[in-house]
Write a protein that holds these residues in place. Structure first.
Motif, PDB file in Angstrom:
ATOM      1  N   ILE A  74       1.310  -1.052  -0.437  1.00 36.39           N
ATOM      2  CA  ILE A  74       0.048  -0.077   0.100  1.00 36.39           C
ATOM      3  C   ILE A  74       1.025   1.430   0.233  1.00 36.39           C
ATOM      4  CG2 ILE A  74      -1.983   1.493   1.142  1.00 36.39           C
ATOM      5  CD1 ILE A  74      -2.479  -1.019   2.351  1.00 36.39           C
ATOM      6  N   LYS A  75       1.394   1.893  -0.878  1.00 32.51           N
ATOM      7  CA  LYS A  75       1.768   3.529  -0.728  1.00 32.51           C
ATOM      8  C   LYS A  75       1.795   4.175  -0.177  1.00 32.51           C
ATOM      9  CE  LYS A  75      -1.545   5.061  -4.836  1.00 32.51           C
ATOM     10  NZ  LYS A  75      -1.197   6.012  -5.918  1.00 32.51           N
ATOM     11  N   ALA A  76       2.366   4.933   1.051  1.00 27.02           N
ATOM     12  CA  ALA A  76       2.427   6.086   1.369  1.00 27.02           C
ATOM     13  C   ALA A  76       0.973   6.535   1.686  1.00 27.02           C
ATOM     14  CB  ALA A  76       3.003   7.117   1.632  1.00 27.02           C
ATOM     15  N   SER A  77       0.923   7.029   0.406  1.00 27.43           N
ATOM     16  CA  SER A  77      -0.839   8.649   0.014  1.00 27.43           C
ATOM     17  C   SER A  77      -1.929   7.628   0.192  1.00 27.43           C
ATOM     18  CB  SER A  77      -0.239   9.324  -1.111  1.00 27.43           C
ATOM     19  OG  SER A  77      -0.908   7.967  -2.133  1.00 27.43           O
ATOM     20  N   ASP A  78      -1.911   6.669   0.396  1.00 24.42           N
ATOM     21  CA  ASP A  78      -2.761   5.847   0.509  1.00 24.42           C
ATOM     22  C   ASP A  78      -3.641   5.586   1.944  1.00 24.42           C
ATOM     23  OD1 ASP A  78      -4.427   5.463  -2.079  1.00 24.42           O
ATOM     24  OD2 ASP A  78      -3.147   4.021  -2.314  1.00 24.42           O
ATOM     25  N   LEU A  79      -2.125   4.679   2.437  1.00 27.08           N
ATOM     26  CA  LEU A  79      -2.214   4.558   4.014  1.00 27.08           C
ATOM     27  C   LEU A  79      -2.738   6.032   4.673  1.00 27.08           C
ATOM     28  CD1 LEU A  79       1.257   2.492   3.952  1.00 27.08           C
ATOM     29  CD2 LEU A  79      -1.572   2.262   4.918  1.00 27.08           C
ATOM     30  N   LYS A  80      -1.399   7.143   4.331  1.00 28.99           N
ATOM     31  CA  LYS A  80      -2.239   8.472   4.634  1.00 28.99           C
ATOM     32  C   LYS A  80      -4.330   8.887   4.936  1.00 28.99           C
ATOM     33  CE  LYS A  80      -0.867  12.934   5.362  1.00 28.99           C
ATOM     34  NZ  LYS A  80      -1.649  14.374   4.886  1.00 28.99           N
ATOM     35  N   THR A  81      -4.345   8.384   3.784  1.00 24.35           N
ATOM     36  CA  THR A  81      -5.630   8.662   3.283  1.00 24.35           C
ATOM     37  C   THR A  81      -7.021   7.922   4.395  1.00 24.35           C
ATOM     38  OG1 THR A  81      -5.507   9.287   1.843  1.00 24.35           O
ATOM     39  CG2 THR A  81      -8.121   8.603   1.630  1.00 24.35           C
ATOM     40  N   MET A  82      -6.014   6.624   4.657  1.00 27.30           N
ATOM     41  CA  MET A  82      -7.024   5.628   5.074  1.00 27.30           C
ATOM     42  C   MET A  82      -6.874   6.026   6.966  1.00 27.30           C
ATOM     43  SD  MET A  82      -7.183   1.917   3.738  1.00 27.30           S
ATOM     44  CE  MET A  82      -5.069   1.295   3.833  1.00 27.30           C
ATOM     45  N   LYS A  83      -5.711   6.230   7.386  1.00 25.43           N
ATOM     46  CA  LYS A  83      -5.593   6.653   8.755  1.00 25.43           C
ATOM     47  C   LYS A  83      -5.911   8.066   9.423  1.00 25.43           C
ATOM     48  CE  LYS A  83      -0.912   3.785   9.043  1.00 25.43           C
ATOM     49  NZ  LYS A  83      -0.314   4.121   9.738  1.00 25.43           N
ATOM     50  N   GLU A  84      -6.321   9.042   8.264  1.00 24.45           N
ATOM     51  CA  GLU A  84      -7.023  10.224   8.188  1.00 24.45           C
ATOM     52  C   GLU A  84      -8.488  10.392   8.720  1.00 24.45           C
ATOM     53  OE1 GLU A  84      -4.877  12.740   5.783  1.00 24.45           O
ATOM     54  OE2 GLU A  84      -3.215  13.269   7.501  1.00 24.45           O
ATOM     55  N   GLU A  85      -8.945   8.822   7.967  1.00 29.51           N
ATOM     56  CA  GLU A  85     -10.346   9.494   7.510  1.00 29.51           C
ATOM     57  C   GLU A  85     -11.139   9.075   9.170  1.00 29.51           C
ATOM     58  OE1 GLU A  85     -12.525   8.783   5.421  1.00 29.51           O
ATOM     59  OE2 GLU A  85     -11.805   8.640   3.852  1.00 29.51           O
ATOM     60  N   PHE A  86     -11.959   9.791   9.769  1.00 27.95           N
ATOM     61  CA  PHE A  86     -12.403   9.983  10.979  1.00 27.95           C
ATOM     62  C   PHE A  86     -13.113   8.414  11.623  1.00 27.95           C
ATOM     63  CE2 PHE A  86     -15.230  11.077  13.752  1.00 27.95           C
ATOM     64  CZ  PHE A  86     -15.437  11.470  15.748  1.00 27.95           C
ATOM     65  N   ASP A  87     -14.132   8.010  10.254  1.00 23.64           N
ATOM     66  CA  ASP A  87     -14.970   6.957  11.008  1.00 23.64           C
ATOM     67  C   ASP A  87     -14.157   5.564  10.374  1.00 23.64           C
ATOM     68  OD1 ASP A  87     -16.886   8.461  12.160  1.00 23.64           O
ATOM     69  OD2 ASP A  87     -18.303   8.608  10.720  1.00 23.64           O
ATOM     70  N   PHE A  88     -13.039   5.669   9.814  1.00 26.50           N
ATOM     71  CA  PHE A  88     -12.389   4.219   9.803  1.00 26.50           C
ATOM     72  C   PHE A  88     -12.299   2.696  10.274  1.00 26.50           C
ATOM     73  CE2 PHE A  88      -8.665   1.821   9.421  1.00 26.50           C
ATOM     74  CZ  PHE A  88      -8.558   0.538   8.144  1.00 26.50           C
TER      75      PHE A  88
END
Length: 200
Positions: A74-88
């Motif tokens: 998983i590329k860094a930008s996708d990981l960042k997006t997931m971890k920043e999702e409030f309701d992940f």
């Protein structure tokens, strides 16, 4: 001399021939070795493979007809997006099965929950499945799963039907190859250990 140079000499060889060969080896061993030039291209430096190639992908391989091996990145930008999702909620692999390669709708499926520390996994395959596909995805509360990457359909090797239906005491025409494999003995031992798994 033969023992010194680690040479095994049969007792029935000609004595003079053996002595001549040993003397030749002794002379060659006494000569200094010539230095061999080494090109820069011949030098290989051991390197450690990177943990990630910063690309979002997933791949699957059959270890055998029962176990599927999956690995992903998983590329860094996708990981960042997931971890920043409030309701992940979770990162997971959606495993789908198909009767035929061209089928669009799966016949069965299940999810395997993942964590961010691992990037490989063995998955147990249920019996009588023909094609498998894996989708790397994540879930946010109240929304449909978001796909990150997916594989092509992979054909699952099929066991011989006669072998699959074997039971102790049940007679069937066994091929010579099956006999040589020790299937009779294997079946008997399995029956003695796991009798409850056989129907009456």
């Amino acid at each position: 001399m033969a023992r010194t140079y680690g040479i095994n000499v049969p007792s029935d060889l000609n004595r003079n021939f053996i002595i001549g060969e040993l003397l030749e080896i002794t002379e060659e061993a006494a000569q200094p070795e010539e230095a061999t030039p080494v090109e820069d291209s011949d030098i290989r430096i051991a390197t450690v493979l990177p943990k990630t190639y910063n690309d979002t992908t997933i791949h699957i391989f059959m270890r055998n007809p029962v176990w599927l091996f999956a690995y992903w990145d998983i590329k860094a930008s996708d990981l960042k997006t997931m971890k920043e999702e409030f309701d992940f909620e979770e990162l997971f692999i959606h495993v789908s099965f198909f009767e035929n390669e061209n089928d669009e709708k799966s016949s069965d499926s299940f999810d395997v929950k993942l964590n961010f520390d691992n990037n490989e996994l063995y998955i147990l395959i249920p019996a009588n499945r023909h094609f498998v596909m894996a989708t790397l995805a994540y879930r946010v509360s109240g929304e449909a799963p978001r796909t990150l990457a997916f594989t092509k359909k992979l054909e699952i090797p099929q066991e011989d039907e006669a072998v699959r239906n074997l039971q102790p005491g049940k007679k069937f025409p066994m091929s010579e190859l099956t006999k040589i494999s020790g299937m009779d003995d294997l079946l008997y031992k399995h029956y003695m250990t796991h009798r409850q798994s056989f129907s009456n």
